[in-house]
Design a protein around this motif. Structure first.
Motif, PDB file in Angstrom:
ATOM      1  N   GLY A  99       0.800  -1.221   0.000  1.00 23.85           N
ATOM      2  CA  GLY A  99       0.000   0.000   0.000  1.00 23.85           C
ATOM      3  C   GLY A  99       0.828   1.263   0.000  1.00 23.85           C
ATOM      4  N   GLN A 100       2.022   1.192  -0.584  1.00 23.57           N
ATOM      5  CA  GLN A 100       2.916   2.338  -0.608  1.00 23.57           C
ATOM      6  C   GLN A 100       3.392   2.616  -2.028  1.00 23.57           C
ATOM      7  N   SER A 101       4.005   3.782  -2.208  1.00 17.56           N
ATOM      8  CA  SER A 101       4.719   4.079  -3.450  1.00 17.56           C
ATOM      9  C   SER A 101       6.169   3.638  -3.271  1.00 17.56           C
ATOM     10  N   VAL A 102       6.901   3.599  -4.361  1.00 17.98           N
ATOM     11  CA  VAL A 102       8.322   3.256  -4.258  1.00 17.98           C
ATOM     12  C   VAL A 102       9.038   4.291  -3.401  1.00 17.98           C
ATOM     13  N   TYR A 103       8.675   5.556  -3.565  1.00 20.75           N
ATOM     14  CA  TYR A 103       9.295   6.609  -2.759  1.00 20.75           C
ATOM     15  C   TYR A 103       8.957   6.416  -1.284  1.00 20.75           C
ATOM     16  N   GLY A 104       7.744   5.915  -1.022  1.00 17.66           N
ATOM     17  CA  GLY A 104       7.367   5.616   0.348  1.00 17.66           C
ATOM     18  C   GLY A 104       8.248   4.519   0.933  1.00 17.66           C
ATOM     19  N   LEU A 105       8.564   3.510   0.116  1.00 15.28           N
ATOM     20  CA  LEU A 105       9.459   2.448   0.581  1.00 15.28           C
ATOM     21  C   LEU A 105      10.825   3.007   0.947  1.00 15.28           C
ATOM     22  N   VAL A 106      11.338   3.896   0.091  1.00 10.88           N
ATOM     23  CA  VAL A 106      12.646   4.497   0.363  1.00 10.88           C
ATOM     24  C   VAL A 106      12.592   5.284   1.667  1.00 10.88           C
ATOM     25  N   THR A 107      11.515   6.022   1.863  1.00  5.66           N
ATOM     26  CA  THR A 107      11.364   6.826   3.077  1.00  5.66           C
ATOM     27  C   THR A 107      11.268   5.941   4.318  1.00  5.66           C
ATOM     28  N   ILE A 108      10.497   4.877   4.231  1.00  4.45           N
ATOM     29  CA  ILE A 108      10.371   3.958   5.360  1.00  4.45           C
ATOM     30  C   ILE A 108      11.714   3.298   5.666  1.00  4.45           C
ATOM     31  N   ALA A 109      12.434   2.901   4.614  1.00  9.09           N
ATOM     32  CA  ALA A 109      13.757   2.293   4.823  1.00  9.09           C
ATOM     33  C   ALA A 109      14.696   3.263   5.533  1.00  9.09           C
ATOM     34  N   SER A 110      14.594   4.545   5.199  1.00  7.94           N
ATOM     35  CA  SER A 110      15.472   5.538   5.838  1.00  7.94           C
ATOM     36  C   SER A 110      15.130   5.694   7.314  1.00  7.94           C
ATOM     37  N   MET A 111      13.848   5.615   7.656  1.00 11.08           N
ATOM     38  CA  MET A 111      13.456   5.712   9.066  1.00 11.08           C
ATOM     39  C   MET A 111      13.850   4.457   9.835  1.00 11.08           C
ATOM     40  N   VAL A 112      13.719   3.308   9.201  1.00 14.89           N
ATOM     41  CA  VAL A 112      14.165   2.058   9.828  1.00 14.89           C
ATOM     42  C   VAL A 112      15.658   2.144  10.138  1.00 14.89           C
ATOM     43  N   GLN A 113      16.433   2.666   9.175  1.00 19.41           N
ATOM     44  CA  GLN A 113      17.869   2.802   9.369  1.00 19.41           C
ATOM     45  C   GLN A 113      18.169   3.718  10.547  1.00 19.41           C
ATOM     46  N   GLY A 114      17.391   4.783  10.695  1.00 17.70           N
ATOM     47  CA  GLY A 114      17.638   5.747  11.756  1.00 17.70           C
ATOM     48  C   GLY A 114      17.132   5.321  13.120  1.00 17.70           C
ATOM     49  N   GLU A 115      16.198   4.370  13.176  1.00 13.83           N
ATOM     50  CA  GLU A 115      15.571   3.997  14.443  1.00 13.83           C
ATOM     51  C   GLU A 115      16.080   2.685  15.023  1.00 13.83           C
ATOM     52  N   ALA A 116      16.418   1.719  14.187  1.00 11.83           N
ATOM     53  CA  ALA A 116      16.753   0.382  14.687  1.00 11.83           C
ATOM     54  C   ALA A 116      18.103   0.377  15.401  1.00 11.83           C
ATOM     55  N   ASP A 117      18.134  -0.325  16.520  1.00 12.42           N
ATOM     56  CA  ASP A 117      19.365  -0.434  17.304  1.00 12.42           C
ATOM     57  C   ASP A 117      20.349  -1.408  16.658  1.00 12.42           C
ATOM     58  N   ASN A 118      19.824  -2.395  15.919  1.00 12.06           N
ATOM     59  CA  ASN A 118      20.668  -3.365  15.227  1.00 12.06           C
ATOM     60  C   ASN A 118      19.900  -3.943  14.047  1.00 12.06           C
ATOM     61  N   THR A 119      20.593  -4.657  13.206  1.00 11.07           N
ATOM     62  CA  THR A 119      19.960  -5.173  11.986  1.00 11.07           C
ATOM     63  C   THR A 119      18.861  -6.186  12.297  1.00 11.07           C
ATOM     64  N   GLU A 120      18.997  -6.914  13.409  1.00 15.83           N
ATOM     65  CA  GLU A 120      17.989  -7.916  13.753  1.00 15.83           C
ATOM     66  C   GLU A 120      16.635  -7.284  14.056  1.00 15.83           C
ATOM     67  N   ASP A 121      16.625  -6.045  14.528  1.00 11.53           N
ATOM     68  CA  ASP A 121      15.367  -5.378  14.889  1.00 11.53           C
ATOM     69  C   ASP A 121      14.738  -4.604  13.738  1.00 11.53           C
TER      70      ASP A 121
END
Length: 418
Positions: A254-276
């Protein structure tokens, strides 16, 4: 005629019985010798012996020839190679992920080594080359021996490359490029702004490279420009999203490709480690589905140009489209440049009903769908942070006797994550 079955005596077949004479030999005639040589038989035997000997010689020689040929086949052919350290100067770039064969081809193409075979053999036989040759641009000489070229390539100090860490924001990358290319401060940022349409960005990015400057190591030569590096980063990001079939995945989520990129950037900024990361992505998707504000501290940090774990109530009132405490939905652009793991988390989030998460301390990120549980986790986070700040103040030579000021509040009463 006597019936020998009934007449006593010896039968012709009995041992010691007289030999029956052949019929037709005259009495007293000399008995022919049974072992008399036959001249015809003698000639035939000699011919057979000579033939057998000839066959032994022929097949023996063929076997020896075949064995010699087989030994030659097992012995590796000589590889063309130069001698010595070479002369002149040439720059050879080693892209990220390049294998020995690809590196060897580049060396041959630039006249560094005489043959790919000589280099690959030298590398496979070297303990120092057992590890991966780092990406970058190496200054070598022409007509070097394979061993000499290998000695340059296995030394990381010789790799003239630019490494972009995962999650870096555009302004950090621009500054790094300026420094690497020895450009005046702000040059790369102006290049990105003025040449955004020429970088190969998708149309929906509206000329903003944020999110598409893929973190990796890039080769830098004497002729490399800021625009060259930006184009390489954008091209690499495009390949990374293409391999995940981002358009189809985005529709399914339910997202655009740009939305995926944006979500990935927030995941990168929020997750403490790759497993999370996959769990963090799921929290974001779950809150979006419920039209809940994301309430992520990373987006506020992006708006303020900082990186901190301390988000105050005042921060959450910031007037900015990147303030996801105040504005529902995604921020207007990515907030950094995600790496491979964050992209994978965005396109393949974990399964779960979580709506909240908080990293109480490194390695201890807690996910829940309960507001009350989240509040307790946030309170513990604040206690850990306050204790850490007090310990740091007490160990400082200039520490005062008073309580530390500016202790984090944990943000708004309903934060999605810390």
């Amino acid at each position: 005629m006597t019936d020998q079955d009934f007449t006593p005596g010896l039968t012709p077949g009995h041992l010691g019985a007289p030999v029956m004479e052949p019929e037709g030999r005259p009495p007293g005639a000399r008995r022919p010798r049974s072992d008399a040589p036959d001249p015809h038989r003698r000639r035939n035997g000699l011919a057979c012996g000579l033939t057998a000997l000839a066959l032994i010689v022929v097949f023996g020689g063929a076997g020896l020839t075949g064995y010699t040929w087989l030994q030659g086949q097992q012995r590796p052919p000589a590889a063309a190679d130069y001698a010595g350290a070479g002369s002149g100067e040439v720059q050879v770039s080693v892209p990220e992920g390049a294998g020995l064969t690809q590196i060897a081809s580049a060396l041959v193409r630039n006249g560094v080594v005489a043959s790919s075979l000589a280099f690959t053999r030298a590398a496979k036989g070297s303990a120092a080359a057992a590890g991966r040759i780092q990406p970058g641009t190496y200054t070598l000489r022409q007509k070097m021996s394979a061993a000499s070229a290998l000695a340059v390539l296995v030394d990381p100090a010789n790799a003239n490359g630019l490494t972009i860490p995962e999650g870096w924001r555009g302004n950090q990358i621009y500054a790094a490029i300026d420094k690497k290319l020895q450009l005046p401060e702000g040059t790369t940022q102006r290049t990105a702004q003025e040449q955004g349409a020429e970088l190969g960005l998708p149309e929906f990015a509206n000329g903003s490279p944020e999110g598409y400057l893929f973190p990796a190591t890039y080769s830098v030569t004497n002729d490399t420009t800021a625009a060259d590096l930006l184009k390489q980063m954008v091209e690499r990001a495009g390949k990374e999203f293409a391999r995940d079939d981002a358009e189809v995945v985005a529709q399914n989520l339910g997202q655009s490709v740009y939305g995926l990129v944006t979500i990935a950037s927030m995941v990168q900024g929020e997750a403490d480690n790759t497993e999370d990361m996959a769990k963090v992505a799921r929290v974001i998707y779950n809150r979006l589905a419920k039209n809940m504000p994301l309430q992520l501290d990373s987006t506020i940090n992006y708006a303020l140009g900082r990186s901190t774990l301390n988000t105050t109530v005042t921060d959450t009132r910031l007037d900015s489209p990147y303030n996801t405490y105040q504005h529902a939905g995604l921020p207007p652009t990515p907030i950094g440049n995600p790496g491979r793991q964050a992209i994978m988390a965005a396109v393949d989030p974990a399964q779960g009903d979580w709506l909240y998460f908080v990293t109480v301390k490194p390695g201890d990120t807690r996910f829940t769908d309960s507001f009350d549980v989240q509040q307790r986790n946030v309170a513990e986070f604040n206690a850990v942070r306050a204790a850490s700040a007090s310990a740091a103040a007490a160990s400082s030579p200039a520490a005062s006797a008073g309580a530390p000021s500016g202790a984090p509040t944990g943000g708004s009463p309903d934060p999605a994550g810390h």
